[in-house]
Design a protein around this motif. Structure first.
Motif, PDB file in Angstrom:
ATOM      1  N   LEU A  24       2.399  51.771  26.168  1.00 18.05           N
ATOM      2  CA  LEU A  24       3.479  51.297  27.039  1.00 18.05           C
ATOM      3  C   LEU A  24       4.668  50.787  26.236  1.00 18.05           C
ATOM      4  CD1 LEU A  24       1.184  49.335  29.521  1.00 18.05           C
ATOM      5  CD2 LEU A  24       2.291  51.534  29.947  1.00 18.05           C
ATOM      6  N   ALA A  25       4.401  49.928  25.226  1.00 20.17           N
ATOM      7  CA  ALA A  25       5.491  49.290  24.488  1.00 20.17           C
ATOM      8  C   ALA A  25       6.233  50.295  23.614  1.00 20.17           C
ATOM      9  CB  ALA A  25       4.931  48.150  23.640  1.00 20.17           C
ATOM     10  N   ARG A  54       3.915  47.563  19.154  1.00 11.35           N
ATOM     11  CA  ARG A  54       2.756  48.327  19.642  1.00 11.35           C
ATOM     12  C   ARG A  54       2.172  47.665  20.887  1.00 11.35           C
ATOM     13  NH1 ARG A  54      -1.690  49.187  17.200  1.00 11.35           N
ATOM     14  NH2 ARG A  54      -1.970  51.317  17.898  1.00 11.35           N
ATOM     15  N   GLY A  55       2.874  46.683  21.413  1.00 15.49           N
ATOM     16  CA  GLY A  55       2.445  46.097  22.680  1.00 15.49           C
ATOM     17  C   GLY A  55       1.923  44.687  22.554  1.00 15.49           C
ATOM     18  N   SER A  56       1.625  44.271  21.308  1.00 15.91           N
ATOM     19  CA  SER A  56       1.116  42.916  21.147  1.00 15.91           C
ATOM     20  C   SER A  56       1.745  42.269  19.923  1.00 15.91           C
ATOM     21  CB  SER A  56      -0.404  42.929  20.981  1.00 15.91           C
ATOM     22  OG  SER A  56      -0.742  43.210  19.638  1.00 15.91           O
ATOM     23  N   PRO A  58       0.937  40.758  16.673  1.00 16.84           N
ATOM     24  CA  PRO A  58      -0.271  40.811  15.851  1.00 16.84           C
ATOM     25  C   PRO A  58      -0.714  39.439  15.338  1.00 16.84           C
ATOM     26  CG  PRO A  58       1.487  42.159  14.886  1.00 16.84           C
ATOM     27  CD  PRO A  58       2.076  41.412  16.047  1.00 16.84           C
ATOM     28  N   THR A  59       0.164  38.453  15.385  1.00 21.48           N
ATOM     29  CA  THR A  59      -0.199  37.101  14.973  1.00 21.48           C
ATOM     30  C   THR A  59      -0.938  36.380  16.089  1.00 21.48           C
ATOM     31  OG1 THR A  59       1.818  37.049  13.656  1.00 21.48           O
ATOM     32  CG2 THR A  59       0.685  34.955  14.000  1.00 21.48           C
ATOM     33  N   ASP A  60      -0.402  36.481  17.302  1.00 15.94           N
ATOM     34  CA  ASP A  60      -0.943  35.694  18.407  1.00 15.94           C
ATOM     35  C   ASP A  60      -1.882  36.476  19.315  1.00 15.94           C
ATOM     36  OD1 ASP A  60       0.465  33.245  17.846  1.00 15.94           O
ATOM     37  OD2 ASP A  60       2.289  34.313  18.393  1.00 15.94           O
ATOM     38  N   GLY A  61      -1.876  37.802  19.232  1.00 22.77           N
ATOM     39  CA  GLY A  61      -2.757  38.600  20.077  1.00 22.77           C
ATOM     40  C   GLY A  61      -2.379  38.550  21.550  1.00 22.77           C
ATOM     41  N   VAL A  62      -1.088  38.383  21.839  1.00 23.61           N
ATOM     42  CA  VAL A  62      -0.638  38.411  23.246  1.00 23.61           C
ATOM     43  C   VAL A  62       0.406  39.510  23.412  1.00 23.61           C
ATOM     44  CG1 VAL A  62      -1.101  35.956  23.660  1.00 23.61           C
ATOM     45  CG2 VAL A  62       1.161  36.662  22.831  1.00 23.61           C
ATOM     46  N   ALA A  63       0.598  39.959  24.647  1.00 27.49           N
ATOM     47  CA  ALA A  63       1.571  41.019  24.929  1.00 27.49           C
ATOM     48  C   ALA A  63       2.975  40.549  24.560  1.00 27.49           C
ATOM     49  CB  ALA A  63       1.505  41.418  26.389  1.00 27.49           C
TER      50      ALA A  63
ATOM     51  N   ASP B 105      -4.705  43.542  16.338  1.00 29.08           N
ATOM     52  CA  ASP B 105      -3.479  43.075  16.995  1.00 29.08           C
ATOM     53  C   ASP B 105      -3.792  42.520  18.381  1.00 29.08           C
ATOM     54  OD1 ASP B 105      -2.208  43.992  14.772  1.00 29.08           O
ATOM     55  OD2 ASP B 105      -1.029  45.542  15.772  1.00 29.08           O
ATOM     56  N   GLY B 108      -5.340  38.330  17.743  1.00 31.70           N
ATOM     57  CA  GLY B 108      -4.592  37.167  17.292  1.00 31.70           C
ATOM     58  C   GLY B 108      -5.266  36.523  16.104  1.00 31.70           C
TER      59      GLY B 108
END
Lengths: 163, 388
Positions: A24-25, A54-56, A58-63, B105, B108
């Motif tokens: 999507l992203a 890529r949609g998230s 990568p540090t926080d793991g959120v959209a 990813d 987090g």
């Protein structure tokens, strides 16, 4: 039968084909490119702006749904490489300079070719801008290369966190 | 740049080398050999994506992220509360090297987390997490698994796990090998094509109660037997669907498990065994590795209410039931099993999840979960789960 000490060579051609799903992203990003826009997406948690997300985050793991950012087509060369060694599948003739361009307002660099400058003058901190192809589509090849803007070099302090 | 603490483990122990050794554990059958010395570990939360024939819009990270969020919410834990994170997946499905790293990813992993990966079904990632929890220094682990079987040709991809010199040049894909296995079974003893069709009809019927299943509905056994052969003696419905999906669980030890949920699904035994790589030296009508794993895990030491078996082909369920000694009173694959949804690399972990769910919701007291990997049931994992 092979003689003692000789091996037998078996040729086994192998190929796998895939339908790639950008996601999507990345689809939003590539659709932006097709309109000559470079769109970033903000992490709602840390506020970082990802280009080609890529949609998230990568540090926080959120959209990365904290807001779309229409980024300027101008930025700083954070690091680069002058390629002198040819390799299989190379699409540009050697030597050429390839580098990471941190767009103003973005937190992750894009990769691109650096041209309209002699290779021995390519340097960290160089200010560059996008040169687009006449025909653009949903591919990063729509950006032909990046050329110097002529502005003074960026201060190392402004991009050292993005190396 | 994001720093990642990433390890890739061929064996569960690659991931724990270098850490302080709390106990010495053998790679397989640890539960049986050490008995009382093992730490009680339970499944305390699960989450899964719907099984779809083709996720056309979302990439792997976008499929996985909501599953991970839902999972941690169910357990009321943040990533900071998780002692160990491990995934099971296969880069060949995605066609991208290090796809298992980009999958992080969705997690987090910052500040850096203690993390590992197996290039196998998520059930084996769960095994690694269980071993890691035996060390005693952490109380929680997160296991996740994802797989899109749709981007590539899954039959060709799975063929590449065979011996590259003698077998791969002939491209015997999983359906061809399953057909050979089914033929051997039909000719060996009392198993009939009708028995296979009955497995299919029951699986589709059970799947009606599973909102995440892909193939479901009431089908008539005679109707199934009238369908044309696909690859004799297999009809299309004897084969699993192609599925994209993701699943995840949280494991916790001892009182931590009781703190997270009222009724944890305790892992009373877990073991995995492997048979030779060469198909020619195996008896394909039997599954001695499943039998051995089932014995070590303790399947036979009590009444089994529910069994979730990873049998991608209908006849394989018959082989597995026999190997595990499961009688008619056992509710086999109440989720519909792999004939209802078969996200490769996820489907084995899903069997553990579906079995655990039935313990956690109180509908079963003792459940068996099985996962398989490799060609024609080569490698098998069995876990026994119980309520308290």
């Amino acid at each position: 039968m092979p003689e003692r000490g000789e091996g037998t060579i078996v040729e086994r051609p192998l190929r796998l084909d895939y339908d790639y799903t950008a996601g999507l992203a990345q689809s939003r990003f590539l659709k932006g490119i097709a309109q000559k826009k470079i769109l970033g997406e903000r992490c709602p948690k840390c506020g970082k702006v990802y280009v080609g997300s890529r949609g998230s985050c990568p540090t926080d793991g959120v959209a990365t749904d904290g807001g779309e950012v229409d980024l300027p087509h101008k930025g700083t060369l954070t690091t680069f490489c002058v390629v002198n060694v040819p390799f299989a599948g190379q699409s540009v003739e050697c030597p050429y300079a390839s580098g990471y361009i941190l767009l103003d307002g973005a937190d992750i660099p894009l990769m691109g070719l650096i041209q309209e400058i002699p290779h021995d003058q390519v340097r960290m901190g160089l200010r560059v801008e996008a040169v687009w192809e006449d025909e653009v589509g949903p591919t990063l090849q729509s950006i032909k290369y990046w050329k110097p803007t002529g502005e003074p070099d960026a201060d190392y302090e402004t991009y050292k966190m993005h190396l | 740049m994001v720093l990642r603490a990433t390890g890739k483990a061929g064996s569960p122990f690659a991931a724990v080398l270098g850490r302080r050794p709390v106990r010495t554990i053998s790679a397989s059958g640890a539960a049986a050999y050490l008995g009382e010395a093992m730490r009680d570990v339970a499944i305390v939360a699960t989450a899964q994506s719907p099984a779809l024939r083709k996720e056309e819009r979302r990439n792997e990270v976008e499929i996985l992220m909501p599953v991970i969020h839902e999972l941690r919410e169910n357990a009321k834990l943040d990533q900071d509360d998780i002692g160990f994170t491990v995934s099971g997946s296969c880069d060949y499905l995605q066609g991208q090297p290090f796809a298992f790293v980009t999958a992080l990813d969705a997690i987090g992993p910052w500040p850096p987390i203690d993390e590992s990966h197996v290039e196998m079904d998520g059930a084996w990632a769960l095994y690694e997490a269980w071993v890691r929890l035996q060390h005693g220094d952490i109380d929680t682990a997160l296991v996740y698994s994802f797989g899109k079987s749709s981007p590539g040709d899954i039959r060709r991809i799975l063929t590449l796990q065979l011996d590259p010199y003698y077998l791969v040049p002939m491209w015997p894909d999983p359906v061809a090998l399953a057909a050979l296995q089914a033929r051997a079974l039909l000719e060996s003893d009392g198993v009939s094509e009708k028995d296979m069709a009955e497995v299919v009809a029951r699986s589709r019927k059970h799947a009606k109660d599973n909102p995440n299943a892909q193939l479901k509905g009431d089908v008539d056994v005679d109707q199934l037997l009238n369908e044309p052969m696909y690859l004799s003696p297999l009809r299309k419905h004897d084969c699993p669907p192609i599925t994209d999906g993701a699943a995840a669980v949280i494991l916790a030890a001892g009182d931590k498990a009781r703190e997270i949920t009222d009724r944890p699904a305790w892992i009373r035994g877990i073991d995995h065994r492997i048979e030779p790589h060469s198909l020619g030296v195996r008896d394909l009508t039997d599954s001695p590795s499943t039998r051995k794993a089932g014995e070590v895990a303790g399947v036979g030491s009590g009444k089994v209410d529910v069994a979730e078996l990873y049998a991608p082909f209908s006849h394989q369920e018959i082989i597995l039931r026999r190997a595990l000694g499961l009688g008619d009173g056992v509710n086999v694959n109440p989720s519909g099993g792999a004939l209802a949804a078969n996200a490769v690399m996820v489907a084995g972990l899903l069997r553990v999840i579906e079995a655990a769910q039935r313990i956690m919701d109180g509908s079963a007291d003792r459940a068996v979960a099985h996962a398989t990997s490799g060609p024609a049931l080569q490698q098998n994992l069995v876990a026994v789960l119980e309520g308290e």
